[in-house]
Design an enzyme around this catalytic site. Structure first.
Site, PDB file in Angstrom:
ATOM      1  N   HIS A 121       1.035  -0.975  -0.126  1.00 29.71           N
ATOM      2  CA  HIS A 121       0.066  -0.470   0.289  1.00 29.71           C
ATOM      3  C   HIS A 121       0.862   1.287  -0.018  1.00 29.71           C
ATOM      4  O   HIS A 121       1.969   1.537   0.933  1.00 29.71           O
ATOM      5  CB  HIS A 121      -0.738   0.218   1.181  1.00 29.71           C
ATOM      6  CG  HIS A 121      -1.586   0.817   1.363  1.00 29.71           C
ATOM      7  ND1 HIS A 121      -1.850   2.276   1.739  1.00 29.71           N
ATOM      8  CD2 HIS A 121      -3.659   1.107   1.181  1.00 29.71           C
ATOM      9  CE1 HIS A 121      -3.161   3.055   2.112  1.00 29.71           C
ATOM     10  NE2 HIS A 121      -3.197   2.054   1.005  1.00 29.71           N
ATOM     11  N   ASP A 198       3.288  -4.010   7.694  1.00 30.63           N
ATOM     12  CA  ASP A 198       2.081  -3.361   8.039  1.00 30.63           C
ATOM     13  C   ASP A 198       0.774  -4.088   8.264  1.00 30.63           C
ATOM     14  O   ASP A 198       0.178  -5.205   7.114  1.00 30.63           O
ATOM     15  CB  ASP A 198       2.106  -1.934   6.408  1.00 30.63           C
ATOM     16  CG  ASP A 198       0.581  -2.243   5.792  1.00 30.63           C
ATOM     17  OD1 ASP A 198      -0.617  -1.928   7.360  1.00 30.63           O
ATOM     18  OD2 ASP A 198       0.334  -1.858   4.677  1.00 30.63           O
ATOM     19  N   GLN A 201      -4.367  -5.101   6.957  1.00 29.56           N
ATOM     20  CA  GLN A 201      -4.826  -5.868   6.814  1.00 29.56           C
ATOM     21  C   GLN A 201      -4.826  -7.403   7.493  1.00 29.56           C
ATOM     22  O   GLN A 201      -5.527  -8.202   7.057  1.00 29.56           O
ATOM     23  CB  GLN A 201      -4.773  -5.784   5.144  1.00 29.56           C
ATOM     24  CG  GLN A 201      -5.096  -5.024   4.614  1.00 29.56           C
ATOM     25  CD  GLN A 201      -6.592  -4.269   4.429  1.00 29.56           C
ATOM     26  OE1 GLN A 201      -8.182  -5.423   4.697  1.00 29.56           O
ATOM     27  NE2 GLN A 201      -6.784  -2.736   4.304  1.00 29.56           N
ATOM     28  N   LYS A 224     -10.467  -0.354  10.295  1.00 30.35           N
ATOM     29  CA  LYS A 224     -10.884  -1.696   9.449  1.00 30.35           C
ATOM     30  C   LYS A 224     -10.749  -2.741  10.609  1.00 30.35           C
ATOM     31  O   LYS A 224     -11.253  -3.703  10.024  1.00 30.35           O
ATOM     32  CB  LYS A 224      -9.934  -2.022   9.220  1.00 30.35           C
ATOM     33  CG  LYS A 224      -8.868  -0.964   7.558  1.00 30.35           C
ATOM     34  CD  LYS A 224      -7.949  -1.411   7.077  1.00 30.35           C
ATOM     35  CE  LYS A 224      -6.817   0.002   6.647  1.00 30.35           C
ATOM     36  NZ  LYS A 224      -8.194  -0.127   4.917  1.00 30.35           N
ATOM     37  N   CYS A 361      -4.374   2.498  -3.447  1.00 23.73           N
ATOM     38  CA  CYS A 361      -3.457   2.765  -3.016  1.00 23.73           C
ATOM     39  C   CYS A 361      -1.534   1.977  -3.545  1.00 23.73           C
ATOM     40  O   CYS A 361      -1.155   1.492  -3.103  1.00 23.73           O
ATOM     41  CB  CYS A 361      -3.555   3.323  -1.589  1.00 23.73           C
ATOM     42  SG  CYS A 361      -4.564   4.725  -1.382  1.00 23.73           S
TER      43      CYS A 361
END
Length: 407
Positions: A121, A198, A201, A224, A361
């Site tokens: 991303h 990251d 997700q 999220k 993104c």
């Protein structure tokens, strides 16, 4: 895991959009919020709205206890060893930028390497681009396999003794690829590099144990995972955070201030300058309670089943191309021949089905896929196979509609 009962706890799902029951398939962008989180935010503002840490009055004490209680929930949720390793941020983007600015700027120089992947991303790509420009370091990419996964042989070849920072997504927001973070971390550490993950997700969808992964930094966002927008967290190993300087200065993060010099609070508060995101943190704590009541293992299994069902069901749509590996997290990214993804999303929206369309993104990844954009359906704890059936029917209608238009 009773999905029908879980759905009852999400007020926004019980509505019609464009005359159809809402089918929400955009949780990778932002998840919907259970009543428990909404009520917790309401309770904060109605009953004990106050600043934290500074006051001795009753409201301030309650707010401080709730705010720091939420930090402990985050610590437990990701299995950090101490609350000193949990820094509240505005979200994943802020967390990654904090590491790039505070850790990277003071340690990297010309000749050093930053290693990332083409699936990142932009939030886990642009900060490293900028850091490389400022320090003279080299930005390197671990190549992708044909199905959008990483080969550990390629990881070993790309990470060298010159590598100082490795940054990788736990889960790709486009491909659904679940990266072998533990193994990548081991290779990074063998080369004396640190690794940032990251987890935007990852954390909402699966059990995360930062100590088992042995990552040095882990970043994720509350919105999220059923929590409010504008709140997230940065995990960092204590010894690393202790040797990093703050990137925001002002109230809250100071210990002693003189006319010409200042000292900082201990971890984690030295990284939380200004009035904190109090309501957001309290809401994030409530979201964690909600997810843990269901069980992260149950959520992960549910989403795996939905993804497998979607991969099979969507074969009914002629001319549909799905990107990413067979074994994936709970999302499906696709294109339909001769139909722009924005048109796909527009027709689906007319049927009450919310999906994401665009480059997500991840423009370098779009280039690797050789497409300008894609459509994406992403699943969460409240989604059902019936949602995927509705998506399939909507895509068939989309194909038929544009077939008639250009006939």
């Amino acid at each position: 895991m009773d999905v029908k009962e879980i759905r009852k706890q999400f007020p926004i799902l019980h509505q019609e959009v464009n005359g159809h029951p809402l089918v929400y398939l955009d949780s990778a962008a932002t998840s919907q919020k259970p009543a428990k989180v909404i009520e917790k935010l309401d309770d904060y503002y109605r009953r004990y709205n106050s600043n934290v840490h500074r006051g001795v009055h009753t409201l301030g004490s309650i707010a401080t206890d709730e705010y720091e209680g939420a930090r402990e929930k985050v610590r437990s949720f990701i299995h950090a060893s101490s609350i000193q390793e949990v820094v509240f941020t505005r979200g994943t983007t802020t967390a990654i930028n904090t590491v790039a600015q505070s850790y990277g700027r003071t340690r990297l120089k010309a000749g050093d390497e930053i290693v990332i992947t083409p699936m990142e991303h932009h939030s886990n790509l642009i900060p490293w681009q900028q850091l490389a420009k400022v320090t003279g370091a080299t930005l390197k990419y671990i190549p992708l396999q044909e199905d959008g996964t990483l080969s550990l042989d390629d990881v070993r070849e790309t990470i060298t003794s010159n590598t100082k920072i490795v940054a990788a997504a736990h889960v790709s927001n486009v491909l659904g690829t679940i990266n072998p973070i533990k193994e990548i971390a081991r290779i990074a550490h063998e080369n004396e590099a640190v690794i940032l993950v990251d987890g935007a997700q990852g954390a909402p969808h699966m059990k995360v144990d930062v100590q088992e992964l042995d990552c040095d930094f882990y970043a994720f966002s509350g919105h999220k995972m059923g929590g409010p927008t504008g709140i997230g967290a940065l995990y960092g190993k204590k010894q690393l955070l202790e040797n990093m300087e703050p990137v925001e200065f002002g109230g809250e993060m100071i210990d002693f201030v003189d006319l010409y010099d200042s000292t900082w609070k201990e971890l984690p508060w030295k990284f939380e300058g200004g009035t904190p995101i109090i309501a957001g943190a309290v809401g994030l704590g409530a979201a964690i309670d909600f997810l843990e009541d269901i069980g992260l293992e149950n959520i992960e299994k549910h989403e795996e089943e939905l993804a497998a069902y979607a991969l099979d069901k969507l074969q009914e749509v002629d001319g549909l191309h799905i990107y990413g590996p067979k074994e994936r997290a709970g999302l499906v990214t696709f294109n339909i021949d001769d139909v722009h993804p924005h048109d796909v999303a527009t027709v689906l929206d007319a049927e009450g089905i919310a999906v994401r369309a665009g480059h997500h993104c991840a423009q370098p990844l779009m280039k690797w896929l050789d497409v300008a954009a894609t459509a994406r359906a992403s699943f969460y704890v409240y989604n059902t196979k019936e949602d995927i059936d509705a998506l399939t029917e909507g895509l068939i209608k989309t194909k038929e509609y544009f077939g008639d238009v250009f006939a």
